[in-house]
Design a protein around this motif. Structure first.
Motif, PDB file in Angstrom:
ATOM      1  N   SER A   1       0.848  -1.183   0.000  1.00  0.00           N
ATOM      2  CA  SER A   1       0.000   0.000   0.000  1.00  0.00           C
ATOM      3  C   SER A   1       0.888   1.239   0.000  1.00  0.00           C
ATOM      4  N   ALA A   2       0.692   2.081  -0.983  1.00  0.00           N
ATOM      5  CA  ALA A   2       1.555   3.259  -1.142  1.00  0.00           C
ATOM      6  C   ALA A   2       1.032   4.095  -2.298  1.00  0.00           C
ATOM      7  N   LEU A   3       1.689   5.222  -2.492  1.00  0.00           N
ATOM      8  CA  LEU A   3       1.473   6.026  -3.692  1.00  0.00           C
ATOM      9  C   LEU A   3       2.509   5.606  -4.725  1.00  0.00           C
ATOM     10  N   TYR A   4       2.063   5.385  -5.929  1.00  0.00           N
ATOM     11  CA  TYR A   4       2.976   5.023  -7.010  1.00  0.00           C
ATOM     12  C   TYR A   4       2.960   6.161  -8.029  1.00  0.00           C
ATOM     13  N   PHE A   5       4.149   6.705  -8.264  1.00  0.00           N
ATOM     14  CA  PHE A   5       4.274   7.823  -9.187  1.00  0.00           C
ATOM     15  C   PHE A   5       5.014   7.402 -10.443  1.00  0.00           C
ATOM     16  N   CYS A   6       4.553   7.947 -11.531  1.00  0.00           N
ATOM     17  CA  CYS A   6       5.260   7.869 -12.781  1.00  0.00           C
ATOM     18  C   CYS A   6       5.831   9.251 -13.065  1.00  0.00           C
ATOM     19  N   ALA A   7       7.011   9.282 -13.618  1.00  0.00           N
ATOM     20  CA  ALA A   7       7.629  10.540 -14.025  1.00  0.00           C
ATOM     21  C   ALA A   7       8.238  10.342 -15.398  1.00  0.00           C
ATOM     22  N   SER A   8       8.423  11.451 -16.106  1.00  0.00           N
ATOM     23  CA  SER A   8       9.038  11.328 -17.416  1.00  0.00           C
ATOM     24  C   SER A   8      10.000  12.481 -17.665  1.00  0.00           C
ATOM     25  N   ASN A   9      10.898  12.276 -18.588  1.00  0.00           N
ATOM     26  CA  ASN A   9      11.746  13.340 -19.119  1.00  0.00           C
ATOM     27  C   ASN A   9      12.345  12.867 -20.427  1.00  0.00           C
ATOM     28  N   ASP A  10      13.041  13.747 -21.073  1.00  0.00           N
ATOM     29  CA  ASP A  10      13.787  13.377 -22.259  1.00  0.00           C
ATOM     30  C   ASP A  10      15.260  13.586 -21.948  1.00  0.00           C
ATOM     31  N   PRO A  11      15.982  12.509 -21.640  1.00  0.00           N
ATOM     32  CA  PRO A  11      17.388  12.663 -21.245  1.00  0.00           C
ATOM     33  C   PRO A  11      18.225  13.413 -22.271  1.00  0.00           C
ATOM     34  N   GLY A  12      17.787  13.417 -23.499  1.00  0.00           N
ATOM     35  CA  GLY A  12      18.532  14.144 -24.516  1.00  0.00           C
ATOM     36  C   GLY A  12      18.368  15.642 -24.413  1.00  0.00           C
ATOM     37  N   GLN A  13      17.358  16.074 -23.658  1.00  0.00           N
ATOM     38  CA  GLN A  13      17.066  17.502 -23.536  1.00  0.00           C
ATOM     39  C   GLN A  13      17.536  18.085 -22.220  1.00  0.00           C
ATOM     40  N   THR A  14      17.962  17.231 -21.305  1.00  0.00           N
ATOM     41  CA  THR A  14      18.400  17.731 -20.012  1.00  0.00           C
ATOM     42  C   THR A  14      19.654  16.980 -19.583  1.00  0.00           C
ATOM     43  N   ASN A  15      20.621  17.690 -19.060  1.00  0.00           N
ATOM     44  CA  ASN A  15      21.807  17.013 -18.516  1.00  0.00           C
ATOM     45  C   ASN A  15      21.803  17.037 -16.997  1.00  0.00           C
ATOM     46  N   THR A  16      20.681  17.459 -16.420  1.00  0.00           N
ATOM     47  CA  THR A  16      20.569  17.453 -14.955  1.00  0.00           C
ATOM     48  C   THR A  16      19.382  16.625 -14.482  1.00  0.00           C
ATOM     49  N   GLY A  17      18.680  15.979 -15.389  1.00  0.00           N
ATOM     50  CA  GLY A  17      17.737  14.932 -15.019  1.00  0.00           C
ATOM     51  C   GLY A  17      16.446  15.352 -14.356  1.00  0.00           C
ATOM     52  N   GLU A  18      15.981  16.580 -14.582  1.00  0.00           N
ATOM     53  CA  GLU A  18      14.723  16.992 -13.951  1.00  0.00           C
ATOM     54  C   GLU A  18      13.575  16.082 -14.403  1.00  0.00           C
ATOM     55  N   LEU A  19      12.725  15.792 -13.457  1.00  0.00           N
ATOM     56  CA  LEU A  19      11.613  14.884 -13.717  1.00  0.00           C
ATOM     57  C   LEU A  19      10.277  15.621 -13.670  1.00  0.00           C
ATOM     58  N   PHE A  20       9.340  15.137 -14.462  1.00  0.00           N
ATOM     59  CA  PHE A  20       7.975  15.645 -14.456  1.00  0.00           C
ATOM     60  C   PHE A  20       7.072  14.505 -13.986  1.00  0.00           C
ATOM     61  N   PHE A  21       6.431  14.716 -12.862  1.00  0.00           N
ATOM     62  CA  PHE A  21       5.660  13.663 -12.212  1.00  0.00           C
ATOM     63  C   PHE A  21       4.185  13.728 -12.553  1.00  0.00           C
ATOM     64  N   GLY A  22       3.563  12.561 -12.605  1.00  0.00           N
ATOM     65  CA  GLY A  22       2.118  12.491 -12.650  1.00  0.00           C
ATOM     66  C   GLY A  22       1.541  12.695 -11.261  1.00  0.00           C
ATOM     67  N   GLU A  23       0.217  12.611 -11.158  1.00  0.00           N
ATOM     68  CA  GLU A  23      -0.447  12.850  -9.880  1.00  0.00           C
ATOM     69  C   GLU A  23      -0.468  11.614  -8.991  1.00  0.00           C
ATOM     70  N   GLY A  24      -0.021  10.504  -9.524  1.00  0.00           N
ATOM     71  CA  GLY A  24       0.125   9.306  -8.710  1.00  0.00           C
ATOM     72  C   GLY A  24      -1.106   8.411  -8.702  1.00  0.00           C
ATOM     73  N   SER A  25      -0.853   7.169  -8.346  1.00  0.00           N
ATOM     74  CA  SER A  25      -1.921   6.192  -8.138  1.00  0.00           C
ATOM     75  C   SER A  25      -1.813   5.718  -6.693  1.00  0.00           C
ATOM     76  N   ARG A  26      -2.879   5.916  -5.942  1.00  0.00           N
ATOM     77  CA  ARG A  26      -2.862   5.483  -4.540  1.00  0.00           C
ATOM     78  C   ARG A  26      -3.403   4.072  -4.457  1.00  0.00           C
ATOM     79  N   LEU A  27      -2.548   3.156  -4.053  1.00  0.00           N
ATOM     80  CA  LEU A  27      -2.922   1.747  -3.927  1.00  0.00           C
ATOM     81  C   LEU A  27      -3.133   1.401  -2.464  1.00  0.00           C
ATOM     82  N   THR A  28      -4.285   0.838  -2.178  1.00  0.00           N
ATOM     83  CA  THR A  28      -4.578   0.341  -0.835  1.00  0.00           C
ATOM     84  C   THR A  28      -4.828  -1.153  -0.928  1.00  0.00           C
ATOM     85  N   VAL A  29      -4.053  -1.916  -0.181  1.00  0.00           N
ATOM     86  CA  VAL A  29      -4.201  -3.370  -0.145  1.00  0.00           C
ATOM     87  C   VAL A  29      -4.800  -3.757   1.202  1.00  0.00           C
ATOM     88  N   LEU A  30      -5.958  -4.397   1.157  1.00  0.00           N
ATOM     89  CA  LEU A  30      -6.667  -4.760   2.398  1.00  0.00           C
ATOM     90  C   LEU A  30      -6.516  -6.238   2.716  1.00  0.00           C
TER      91      LEU A  30
END
Lengths: 112, 115
Positions: free
Chosen positions: B86-115
């Motif tokens: 159970s946690a928040l799972y985030f996806c992020a993306s970037n284009d490594p060819g466009q950045t040499n410092t690796g900034e990430l752009f995150f989605g809003e996440g998927s909250r998973l609850t396991v009962l």
């Protein structure tokens, strides 16, 4: 394993106060990023610092990268409720920009 | 809006089950990253894909797998779920060819609850 320690872990202040949060490591990073995450949202990039000793300003936020590129600080002047959120630092090492190391964050609450 | 889209936003399931989380990266970004965020561990890197190929692996369990498709969207599959997943799972993306410092752009996440 590279670790980033952020302090304080929690901070609750009144509107108008100033504050500083810290991000420390024993490792050298080629660059360091600061993100802010609001409840229910993903982290959003605030700034990237690259050069040792670099200072960057973003309105009321001032970011500093340590001379040795092992630590960073974020200073907020006259905090506002809209500044509330989780502040995360992330270090990138060498050419591996695909594996950022994140700190656990400082959870800031600014009370009106 | 970061341009990264994640579905579903919330997911509740039982132990032992399997779920799939989906991510569409920002237009033009070739790399997709998956992160897990929990209160005690913070934001943990799971895996990265670049243009359909696995690029880097982090603390991803063997019960978890991911892939990136030709249209660059990605899926994270979590199986034999445990309460501790159970946690928040985030996806992020970037284009490594466009950045040499690796900034990430995150989605809003998927909250998973396991009962």
């Amino acid at each position: 394993t590279q670790l980033l320690e952020q302090s304080p872990q929690f901070l609750s202040i009144q509107e108008g106060e100033n504050l500083t949060v810290y991000c420390n490591s024993s490792s050298v990073f080629s660059s360091l990023q600061w993100y802010r995450q609001e409840p229910g949202e993903g982290p959003v990039l605030l700034v990237t610092v690259v050069t040792g000793g670099e200072v960057k300003k973003l309105k009321r936020l001032t970011f500093q990268f340590g001379d040795a590129r092992k630590d960073s600080s974020l200073h907020i002047t006259a905090a506002q409720p809209g500044d509330t959120g989780l502040y995360l630092c992330a270090g990138a090492s060498g050419g591996s920009n695909y594996k950022l190391t994140f700190g656990k964050g400082t959870l800031l609450t600014v009370n009106p | 809006d970061s341009g990264v889209t994640q579905t579903p936003k919330h997911l509740i399931t039982a132990t032992g089950q399997r779920v799939t989380l989906r991510c569409s990266p920002r237009s033009g970004d070739l790399s997709v990253y998956w992160y897990q965020q929990s209160l005690d561990q913070g934001l943990q890197f799971l895996i990265q894909y670049y243009n359909g190929e696995e690029r880097a692996k982090g603390n991803i369990l063997e019960r978890f797998s991911a892939q990136q498709f030709p249209d660059l969207h990605s899926e994270l599959n979590l199986s034999s779920l445990e309460l501790g997943d159970s946690a928040l799972y985030f996806c992020a993306s970037n284009d490594p060819g466009q950045t040499n410092t690796g900034e990430l752009f995150f989605g809003e996440g998927s909250r998973l609850t396991v009962l």
